[in-house]
Motif scaffolding. Structure first.
Motif, PDB file in Angstrom:
ATOM      1  N   GLU A 148      18.114  36.779  28.388  1.00 52.09           N
ATOM      2  CA  GLU A 148      16.827  37.217  27.870  1.00 52.09           C
ATOM      3  C   GLU A 148      16.409  38.564  28.477  1.00 52.09           C
ATOM      4  OE1 GLU A 148      17.523  33.139  27.064  1.00 52.09           O
ATOM      5  OE2 GLU A 148      17.515  34.204  28.988  1.00 52.09           O
ATOM      6  N   HIS A 149      16.614  38.722  29.781  1.00 55.61           N
ATOM      7  CA  HIS A 149      16.280  39.991  30.418  1.00 55.61           C
ATOM      8  C   HIS A 149      17.165  41.120  29.862  1.00 55.61           C
ATOM      9  CE1 HIS A 149      15.148  42.967  33.383  1.00 55.61           C
ATOM     10  NE2 HIS A 149      16.414  43.126  33.718  1.00 55.61           N
ATOM     11  N   GLY A 150      18.460  40.819  29.687  1.00 61.19           N
ATOM     12  CA  GLY A 150      19.357  41.826  29.125  1.00 61.19           C
ATOM     13  C   GLY A 150      18.966  42.219  27.716  1.00 61.19           C
ATOM     14  N   GLN A 151      18.496  41.244  26.947  1.00 57.42           N
ATOM     15  CA  GLN A 151      18.092  41.548  25.572  1.00 57.42           C
ATOM     16  C   GLN A 151      16.863  42.454  25.563  1.00 57.42           C
ATOM     17  OE1 GLN A 151      17.008  38.114  23.076  1.00 57.42           O
ATOM     18  NE2 GLN A 151      18.361  38.966  21.532  1.00 57.42           N
ATOM     19  N   GLU A 152      15.901  42.165  26.427  1.00 57.43           N
ATOM     20  CA  GLU A 152      14.701  42.992  26.507  1.00 57.43           C
ATOM     21  C   GLU A 152      15.036  44.400  26.994  1.00 57.43           C
ATOM     22  OE1 GLU A 152      10.267  42.983  28.652  1.00 57.43           O
ATOM     23  OE2 GLU A 152      11.758  41.449  29.155  1.00 57.43           O
ATOM     24  N   LEU A 153      15.860  44.494  28.044  1.00 52.11           N
ATOM     25  CA  LEU A 153      16.207  45.803  28.598  1.00 52.11           C
ATOM     26  C   LEU A 153      17.010  46.633  27.608  1.00 52.11           C
ATOM     27  CD1 LEU A 153      16.215  47.752  31.010  1.00 52.11           C
ATOM     28  CD2 LEU A 153      18.275  46.578  31.838  1.00 52.11           C
ATOM     29  N   SER A 154      17.981  46.008  26.949  1.00 51.16           N
ATOM     30  CA  SER A 154      18.817  46.759  26.004  1.00 51.16           C
ATOM     31  C   SER A 154      17.991  47.265  24.822  1.00 51.16           C
ATOM     32  CB  SER A 154      19.992  45.901  25.519  1.00 51.16           C
ATOM     33  OG  SER A 154      19.548  44.726  24.866  1.00 51.16           O
ATOM     34  N   LYS A 155      17.015  46.472  24.371  1.00 49.93           N
ATOM     35  CA  LYS A 155      16.153  46.924  23.263  1.00 49.93           C
ATOM     36  C   LYS A 155      15.231  48.044  23.735  1.00 49.93           C
ATOM     37  CE  LYS A 155      14.203  46.628  19.133  1.00 49.93           C
ATOM     38  NZ  LYS A 155      12.934  47.358  19.265  1.00 49.93           N
ATOM     39  N   GLN A 156      14.671  47.929  24.942  1.00 50.91           N
ATOM     40  CA  GLN A 156      13.809  48.998  25.460  1.00 50.91           C
ATOM     41  C   GLN A 156      14.576  50.309  25.587  1.00 50.91           C
ATOM     42  OE1 GLN A 156      12.405  47.274  29.123  1.00 50.91           O
ATOM     43  NE2 GLN A 156      10.627  46.294  28.160  1.00 50.91           N
ATOM     44  N   ARG A 157      15.812  50.236  26.035  1.00 50.01           N
ATOM     45  CA  ARG A 157      16.615  51.446  26.165  1.00 50.01           C
ATOM     46  C   ARG A 157      16.954  52.030  24.802  1.00 50.01           C
ATOM     47  NH1 ARG A 157      20.670  49.681  31.203  1.00 50.01           N
ATOM     48  NH2 ARG A 157      19.235  50.389  32.858  1.00 50.01           N
ATOM     49  N   ALA A 158      17.274  51.183  23.843  1.00 43.68           N
ATOM     50  CA  ALA A 158      17.544  51.677  22.490  1.00 43.68           C
ATOM     51  C   ALA A 158      16.298  52.326  21.898  1.00 43.68           C
ATOM     52  CB  ALA A 158      18.037  50.528  21.606  1.00 43.68           C
ATOM     53  N   ASP A 159      15.127  51.722  22.127  1.00 42.69           N
ATOM     54  CA  ASP A 159      13.874  52.310  21.637  1.00 42.69           C
ATOM     55  C   ASP A 159      13.637  53.688  22.254  1.00 42.69           C
ATOM     56  OD1 ASP A 159      13.115  50.234  19.937  1.00 42.69           O
ATOM     57  OD2 ASP A 159      12.029  49.152  21.506  1.00 42.69           O
ATOM     58  N   ALA A 160      13.909  53.810  23.553  1.00 37.59           N
ATOM     59  CA  ALA A 160      13.690  55.083  24.238  1.00 37.59           C
ATOM     60  C   ALA A 160      14.608  56.166  23.672  1.00 37.59           C
ATOM     61  CB  ALA A 160      13.925  54.921  25.742  1.00 37.59           C
ATOM     62  N   VAL A 161      15.865  55.817  23.413  1.00 35.75           N
ATOM     63  CA  VAL A 161      16.812  56.783  22.853  1.00 35.75           C
ATOM     64  C   VAL A 161      16.384  57.185  21.448  1.00 35.75           C
ATOM     65  CG1 VAL A 161      19.185  57.091  22.063  1.00 35.75           C
ATOM     66  CG2 VAL A 161      18.741  56.054  24.300  1.00 35.75           C
ATOM     67  N   GLN A 162      15.964  56.223  20.651  1.00 35.79           N
ATOM     68  CA  GLN A 162      15.525  56.545  19.291  1.00 35.79           C
ATOM     69  C   GLN A 162      14.325  57.492  19.307  1.00 35.79           C
ATOM     70  OE1 GLN A 162      12.452  55.266  17.662  1.00 35.79           O
ATOM     71  NE2 GLN A 162      12.963  56.673  15.996  1.00 35.79           N
ATOM     72  N   ALA A 163      13.386  57.245  20.201  1.00 40.39           N
ATOM     73  CA  ALA A 163      12.204  58.101  20.278  1.00 40.39           C
ATOM     74  C   ALA A 163      12.588  59.531  20.663  1.00 40.39           C
ATOM     75  CB  ALA A 163      11.207  57.528  21.278  1.00 40.39           C
ATOM     76  N   GLU A 164      13.565  59.668  21.550  1.00 37.20           N
ATOM     77  CA  GLU A 164      14.014  61.006  21.955  1.00 37.20           C
ATOM     78  C   GLU A 164      14.788  61.680  20.827  1.00 37.20           C
ATOM     79  OE1 GLU A 164      13.985  64.234  24.309  1.00 37.20           O
ATOM     80  OE2 GLU A 164      13.023  62.331  24.814  1.00 37.20           O
ATOM     81  N   LEU A 165      15.608  60.927  20.114  1.00 37.19           N
ATOM     82  CA  LEU A 165      16.323  61.484  18.959  1.00 37.19           C
ATOM     83  C   LEU A 165      15.331  62.039  17.939  1.00 37.19           C
ATOM     84  CD1 LEU A 165      19.076  58.787  18.273  1.00 37.19           C
ATOM     85  CD2 LEU A 165      19.498  61.149  18.960  1.00 37.19           C
TER      86      LEU A 165
END
Length: 212
Positions: A148-165
């Motif tokens: 569950e923690h990995g799922q939350e962290l991986s989604k937060q990181r993907a969101d951050a990359v998308q926002a920067e893109l």
């Protein structure tokens, strides 16, 4: 993007047999609440050829028809930095860039480090060059800690990359598919730190331009 020494990791060639006038194909569709067997868009686009007996009574070939020769439909080339920080996979249809989490984020964090923005902007510039209007951003972790923690962290990181893109991608109407997959779909052995480091990554995938 600065020029770096890079090492070819692998080149995979796959082919699909096309029989007579019959071409059978299927595209899998997955709802957002159903876990796919592989991240969308990462499924092999062609299967390895298998031996086919043209005289087999099970083949539904019209009288007088013949099998077409095997044909290569797609070629995948994978190139990885010597340090393994960035991996690029290209097919005839898509480009996938994978960045190890360590080059973007501090440990167990979704807040960018100092070098992250430049790396992501370089990928955004290529998205602009390819005139891509659909971009997939998928986050992955290793198998340490809870799922569950990995799922939350991986989604937060993907969101951050998308926002920067989105700050650099200029094509109008670009759509993003952003997901976090936790420890699912590892690309290396989680029993070693070297393998876990490769599994902690964000993948950015977009279509190649079909224009001349």
């Amino acid at each position: 993007m600065t020029t770096r020494h890079r090492a070819a990791a692998a080149t995979a060639v796959s082919a699909l047999i096309i029989a007579g006038a019959h071409l059978l194909g299927a595209t899998a569709a997955h709802a957002d609440d159903v876990k796919p067997s592989a991240p969308p868009g990462t499924e092999p686009s062609a299967a390895a050829p298998v031996p086919i007996d043209s005289a087999s009574p099970g083949l539904k070939i019209p009288q007088g028809g013949t099998l077409a020769p095997a044909k290569v439909l797609d070629i995948a080339e994978v190139v990885e930095d010597l340090g393994g920080e960035q991996r690029r996979q290209e097919t005839n249809q898509t480009v996938m860039m994978a960045l190890q989490s360590e080059v973007l984020f501090p440990e167990n964090s979704a807040v960018f480090n100092a070098q992250a923005a430049a790396r992501i902007q370089a990928i955004a510039n290529e998205i602009n060059t390819q005139k891509a209007t659909r971009v997939r951003v998928f986050g992955f972790t290793d198998d340490q800690g809870t799922y569950e923690h990995g799922q939350e962290l991986s989604k937060q990181r993907a969101d951050a990359v998308q926002a920067e893109l989105a700050k650099t991608v200029t094509a109008p109407g670009v759509t993003y598919d952003v997901r976090g997959y936790s420890e699912d779909y590892p690309i290396a052995d989680n029993s070693t730190e070297e393998g876990r480091k490769k599994n902690r990554r964000v993948e950015i995938t977009f279509p190649r331009s079909t224009g001349g």
